[in-house]
Design a protein around this motif. Sequence first.
Motif, PDB file in Angstrom:
ATOM      1  N   SER A  74       0.851  -1.178   0.000  1.00 31.35           N
ATOM      2  CA  SER A  74       0.000   0.000   0.000  1.00 31.35           C
ATOM      3  C   SER A  74       0.893   1.236   0.000  1.00 31.35           C
ATOM      4  CB  SER A  74      -0.894   0.002   1.252  1.00 31.35           C
ATOM      5  OG  SER A  74      -1.573   1.235   1.348  1.00 31.35           O
ATOM      6  N   TYR A  76      -0.373   3.923   1.032  1.00 28.47           N
ATOM      7  CA  TYR A  76      -1.137   4.781   1.931  1.00 28.47           C
ATOM      8  C   TYR A  76      -0.210   5.596   2.853  1.00 28.47           C
ATOM      9  CZ  TYR A  76      -4.126   5.878   5.946  1.00 28.47           C
ATOM     10  OH  TYR A  76      -4.761   6.513   6.965  1.00 28.47           O
ATOM     11  N   LEU A  77       0.742   4.901   3.476  1.00 25.98           N
ATOM     12  CA  LEU A  77       1.628   5.590   4.407  1.00 25.98           C
ATOM     13  C   LEU A  77       2.693   6.401   3.671  1.00 25.98           C
ATOM     14  CD1 LEU A  77       2.082   2.828   7.137  1.00 25.98           C
ATOM     15  CD2 LEU A  77       0.722   4.915   7.281  1.00 25.98           C
ATOM     16  N   TRP A  78       3.184   5.864   2.551  1.00 29.92           N
ATOM     17  CA  TRP A  78       4.229   6.583   1.798  1.00 29.92           C
ATOM     18  C   TRP A  78       3.719   7.930   1.306  1.00 29.92           C
ATOM     19  CZ3 TRP A  78       8.931   5.343   2.481  1.00 29.92           C
ATOM     20  CH2 TRP A  78       9.314   4.020   2.675  1.00 29.92           C
ATOM     21  N   ARG A  80       1.485   9.745   2.578  1.00 31.60           N
ATOM     22  CA  ARG A  80       1.393  10.707   3.676  1.00 31.60           C
ATOM     23  C   ARG A  80       2.781  11.135   4.154  1.00 31.60           C
ATOM     24  NH1 ARG A  80      -3.024   8.522   7.857  1.00 31.60           N
ATOM     25  NH2 ARG A  80      -2.151  10.299   8.971  1.00 31.60           N
ATOM     26  N   ALA A  81       3.773  10.236   4.050  1.00 28.76           N
ATOM     27  CA  ALA A  81       5.117  10.552   4.528  1.00 28.76           C
ATOM     28  C   ALA A  81       5.775  11.645   3.692  1.00 28.76           C
ATOM     29  CB  ALA A  81       5.984   9.296   4.528  1.00 28.76           C
ATOM     30  N   ILE A  82       5.497  11.654   2.394  1.00 29.88           N
ATOM     31  CA  ILE A  82       6.175  12.640   1.537  1.00 29.88           C
ATOM     32  C   ILE A  82       5.247  13.777   1.150  1.00 29.88           C
ATOM     33  CG2 ILE A  82       7.671  10.854   0.573  1.00 29.88           C
ATOM     34  CD1 ILE A  82       5.963  11.037  -1.969  1.00 29.88           C
TER      35      ILE A  82
ATOM     36  N   LEU B 195      -4.231  -1.162   6.044  1.00 31.49           N
ATOM     37  CA  LEU B 195      -3.580  -0.160   5.197  1.00 31.49           C
ATOM     38  C   LEU B 195      -4.529   0.172   4.059  1.00 31.49           C
ATOM     39  CD1 LEU B 195       0.099  -1.491   5.063  1.00 31.49           C
ATOM     40  CD2 LEU B 195      -0.897   0.249   6.556  1.00 31.49           C
ATOM     41  N   THR B 196      -5.450   1.065   4.330  1.00 27.96           N
ATOM     42  CA  THR B 196      -6.481   1.367   3.349  1.00 27.96           C
ATOM     43  C   THR B 196      -7.008   2.778   3.570  1.00 27.96           C
ATOM     44  OG1 THR B 196      -8.654   0.733   2.530  1.00 27.96           O
ATOM     45  CG2 THR B 196      -8.217   0.335   4.857  1.00 27.96           C
ATOM     46  N   GLU B 224       7.010  -3.354   6.071  1.00 26.56           N
ATOM     47  CA  GLU B 224       6.104  -2.243   6.351  1.00 26.56           C
ATOM     48  C   GLU B 224       6.420  -1.608   7.707  1.00 26.56           C
ATOM     49  OE1 GLU B 224       2.123  -3.768   3.967  1.00 26.56           O
ATOM     50  OE2 GLU B 224       2.557  -4.506   5.989  1.00 26.56           O
ATOM     51  N   PRO B 227      10.930  -0.252   6.787  1.00 22.01           N
ATOM     52  CA  PRO B 227      11.332  -0.350   5.371  1.00 22.01           C
ATOM     53  C   PRO B 227      12.846  -0.277   5.219  1.00 22.01           C
ATOM     54  CG  PRO B 227       9.633   1.326   5.672  1.00 22.01           C
ATOM     55  CD  PRO B 227      10.087   0.926   7.027  1.00 22.01           C
ATOM     56  N   ARG B 251      15.426  11.085   6.111  1.00 20.45           N
ATOM     57  CA  ARG B 251      14.379  11.971   6.590  1.00 20.45           C
ATOM     58  C   ARG B 251      13.007  11.452   6.205  1.00 20.45           C
ATOM     59  NH1 ARG B 251      12.798  16.760   3.762  1.00 20.45           N
ATOM     60  NH2 ARG B 251      11.366  17.993   5.015  1.00 20.45           N
ATOM     61  N   VAL B 252      12.879  10.959   4.950  1.00 22.21           N
ATOM     62  CA  VAL B 252      11.594  10.416   4.500  1.00 22.21           C
ATOM     63  C   VAL B 252      11.248   9.160   5.294  1.00 22.21           C
ATOM     64  CG1 VAL B 252      10.423   9.357   2.537  1.00 22.21           C
ATOM     65  CG2 VAL B 252      11.778  11.440   2.220  1.00 22.21           C
ATOM     66  N   LEU B 253      12.265   8.342   5.552  1.00 19.94           N
ATOM     67  CA  LEU B 253      12.010   7.135   6.355  1.00 19.94           C
ATOM     68  C   LEU B 253      11.531   7.504   7.756  1.00 19.94           C
ATOM     69  CD1 LEU B 253      14.926   4.690   5.493  1.00 19.94           C
ATOM     70  CD2 LEU B 253      12.508   4.471   4.946  1.00 19.94           C
ATOM     71  N   ARG B 255       9.884  10.144   8.498  1.00 17.79           N
ATOM     72  CA  ARG B 255       8.496  10.583   8.355  1.00 17.79           C
ATOM     73  C   ARG B 255       7.563   9.383   8.188  1.00 17.79           C
ATOM     74  NH1 ARG B 255       7.300  15.806   7.377  1.00 17.79           N
ATOM     75  NH2 ARG B 255       5.243  14.986   7.902  1.00 17.79           N
ATOM     76  N   TYR B 256       8.002   8.342   7.444  1.00 13.67           N
ATOM     77  CA  TYR B 256       7.175   7.148   7.243  1.00 13.67           C
ATOM     78  C   TYR B 256       6.876   6.477   8.590  1.00 13.67           C
ATOM     79  CZ  TYR B 256       5.874   2.413   5.912  1.00 13.67           C
ATOM     80  OH  TYR B 256       5.225   1.213   5.803  1.00 13.67           O
ATOM     81  N   GLU B 259       4.348   8.360  10.456  1.00 13.91           N
ATOM     82  CA  GLU B 259       2.993   8.153   9.935  1.00 13.91           C
ATOM     83  C   GLU B 259       2.448   6.795  10.355  1.00 13.91           C
ATOM     84  OE1 GLU B 259       0.995  10.186   8.566  1.00 13.91           O
ATOM     85  OE2 GLU B 259       2.425  11.838   8.505  1.00 13.91           O
ATOM     86  N   LEU B 260       3.319   5.777  10.311  1.00 15.46           N
ATOM     87  CA  LEU B 260       2.885   4.436  10.716  1.00 15.46           C
ATOM     88  C   LEU B 260       2.497   4.438  12.191  1.00 15.46           C
ATOM     89  CD1 LEU B 260       2.533   1.388  10.261  1.00 15.46           C
ATOM     90  CD2 LEU B 260       4.978   1.120  10.755  1.00 15.46           C
ATOM     91  N   HIS B 263      -0.792   6.175  12.542  1.00 10.36           N
ATOM     92  CA  HIS B 263      -1.902   5.341  12.052  1.00 10.36           C
ATOM     93  C   HIS B 263      -2.242   4.247  13.073  1.00 10.36           C
ATOM     94  CE1 HIS B 263      -4.463   3.255   9.248  1.00 10.36           C
ATOM     95  NE2 HIS B 263      -3.722   2.155   9.316  1.00 10.36           N
TER      96      HIS B 263
END
Lengths: 659, 302
Positions: A74, A76-78, A80-82, B195-196, B224, B227, B251-253, B255-256, B259-260, B263
């Motif tokens: 998914s 979905y999270l990526w 939102r992350a970027i 994850l939806t 997931e 990563p 930095r993106v990781l 942020r991921y 977010e996880l 969530h």
Amino acid sequence: MTSRSKIPSYKVFGGYGCCSECQLGIVTRCSTPGLLGRLMSLLTPLALLLLAVAVPIVLMYVLRLRREDRIVPSIYLWRRAIEDVQANAPWQRLRPSLLLVLQLLVVLALVLALARPAYTQVRTYTGDVVVIVDESYAMQARDVAPSRFGAALEQAHRLSQQLTPGNVMSVIGMSAQPKLVLAESEDRVAIDRAIDGLQVGNTSTNFLASLSLASSLARSGESTRVVVLTSRDSGITALPIAVSFPVTLIRIGGQLRDLGITAFDAVHRGGYTQAVVTVRNFGVRGASSDLDLFTDGQLADVRPVRVDPGKEVHLFWTELPASVGRLEAKLAQNDDFVGDKAAWTVIPTEQTRSVLLVTSGSFFLQTALTIDPSVTLAVVRPEYYENALARSYDIVVFDHVLPQTLPSVSTLLISPPSGRVGSLRVGQERPAGAVSAVASPSASADVVALLKFVDFSDVHVARARNSELPSWVQPIAVSRGTPLIAAGDSGTVRLGLIAFDLQQSDWPLRISFPVTIQNLLHYLAPGQVVGASTVSVDHAVPLFVEAGVHRIDITRPDGTTDQVRTTSPLSGVAFYTRTDRPGFYLVREMGGARPLEASFAVDFFHPRSSPSSGARVLSLGRSHVANTRSTTVPIDLAWAMGLLALAFITAEWWFAFRR
Amino acid sequence: MGGQAAAPVRLFGFDSAFLRKLERLSLASRYPTAGGSAGPRRSKQYGTSVEFAEFRNYVPGDDFRRIDWNAYARLDRVFLRLYMAEQMTTVSLFIDHSPSMAFGEPTKTFTAARLAAILSYVALHCYDGVVVVGWGDQIDCQFPVQTGKKSIPRVWRAIADVRDAPSGPTDFTALRDYRGSRSRAGLAVVLSDFLTDTDWRSGLRTLRGKGLELSVVQILAPEELDPSLRGDWMLRDSETAGEVEVTISPRVLRRYRQELAAHTATLHEFCRRQGIAFVQVPSDISLEDTVLQSLRRVRVLQ
């Protein structure tokens, strides 16, 4: 960058137009140029080609980055992350981006910095500058911060900064011996280095010599200005010589507070040591202090001193112990001037000489020998003389006597009869006449010193004995080829000869007779090591070197030792000139028949003027500027572009990484 | 278990020792069951179990056999002696078998199926009924309630069928179509990666509205959770065909992961408010850990 605020304003200073930024009376006029004269130009326009660097930067924003596909469960999270950093990657089409704008501005500013934009300014200037910086003792005063000398250096640096392109600057250090530190240089770094290399000392100033040096640097046909940075109380108010260039005299000083010792002397008299100290107030207000007197290193007395401005007081000590040899006076209170707070003096030691006179009786001779109070005279008739007697005396004087052998001490033969002693052969009398002094080129300095203050022009000798002199004896005075007076040093003893009967001449009636006898006594029994017991700084001190002395050690007030090596085995006079530091100096002669020690003192006594109340800046010499030239000076703005680029880079960094 | 379950055991790789451990467990229910056949669970109703409930005054029509004659002899009053009823409950297992569940090593679907098999084994062994529901963009598999140990092979086969059947993208609103009868309300366990973009809150509320006592198991693959990707990628969604270009930097990781965590926290907080047990497990977690620790910790099993 082209605003009028950049153009300095002027005000009249001593008759000269002076840039208000320098305040030095220097005529460096920066005129306001016209519009055309101030147009921007690029000094290296080819650097604009580097603007092409902007193309790849834009391409990086336009071109799509090739990315590898990957299927994930998914996004979905990526997504939102970027989500909020996606502005960093407008990959496909050029979208308005602050980052892109900032990066292009950085490139533009850097390229412009390399292209060196400049605006031109028309400047009228007067040409070369010769800076004379006073390095004398008076510049040590701290009535201005950090000191007069420090203030002078700052003003000299300011002059260096205002030097216009095409002009040169020279730097002269003004002391007792002026020195050219830098001659005609355009290089500001070299000029600043030369200025920083100047050092204030304890010497006086020699304005005449400094100005003469500056005159030699003034280029003909060019406009040259001389700036003299001196102390307020240097006493320089006029030019000692006529010069063809303007001289700006900047007198540095403030409200001076200075109570100093200006004289110090001591003598042995009446079984006591007597001393006098003079204290003068050079300041503008009344001052008081305690004065400490040290004798041979021990504190002997403390007296309070109060002196009105511009006045002086004398302090006397009349009953100090007779054994005192070295005295030091110190003012306890510190003020703006450090150098004159202490003084030193050495009482010259009287070297006694024991003299044995072998004579049947000679009034003139006995009188001449006893003039010197340091001489202890013993008289013995010739029939009672024995060689053993001579060992107890420094000098043996034979009057009308020729001993069979010369004694082991210094000997003076006066009118010896015919005969032979050693390699000296005394012949028959022959007519003589007028006496003339002879200075042999090979004669040592102390032999030459025998003629000091001696004038034989009025001396006549009727008859004299013809003598054959040993090779180590040089004639000093002759008459018709016959040596009348001679002296020499065999290496072990010294010998003097007067080859005529005093009664056969008018010499005893002349002033040169006792003077020559005294000179001979000093030559035959040298007792003094130093020729002066107290001198001012930077004055030479004569050192009497005995025969056989190969080295003289001089221990300075700071504990360091200078060595003077003598090349001649004969006695002589050397001069010690490194008297730049006030205090006691100890002299030791090494290698002579006996070790000799003596002291002398160096004092900080200079003729000083009271602070004058005249203008701080004086304009002397020629009052107009010749050969004034105008030139267009490019003002490089590369530094501004560099700063702008740095600002853009900082903004770009902040925007890119703030989140 | 015997030979009945021998073949299905191979479907999920359980050994007999593990199954014996499971037989000591039961599914935890925070509320008494209401309705249904007789079973081992305590019911809201009075029945004929050996567990005394209370005394009550006799009223005409009551069963004479429940009169406490000893009390009548002592007090000269007629009381009825009541006992707790024991009934069976139904365990509904909702298995998300959307394409996103096919990722991971082992796959999330595989892990979900094994968990469902474990839970069904425990339920059937305790004489509870089991309903297996497979869903993706819709409920595409729903097996009728099965009871009794003998039903284990059938249930496991049904779970395996759900695991292997393709499905559309996860859509929690499809759970509204679940046809569970009110009389069969009981326990329910939802197994999904969550994850939806669809409204999973609505789906869970729907099941709660049907009287089901919910437990949620979120299954996520190791990649997931943490990563290992770096660099420039075009990421394509396995379910929606959506794509996103991303330059994966530290930095993106970071942020991921944020977010996880956010969530998961949202899901957890929702479950807490709804009285739903929640547990997040990685797809490569061992069965021992899953069953004996994770599920017991959140009171899905006891």
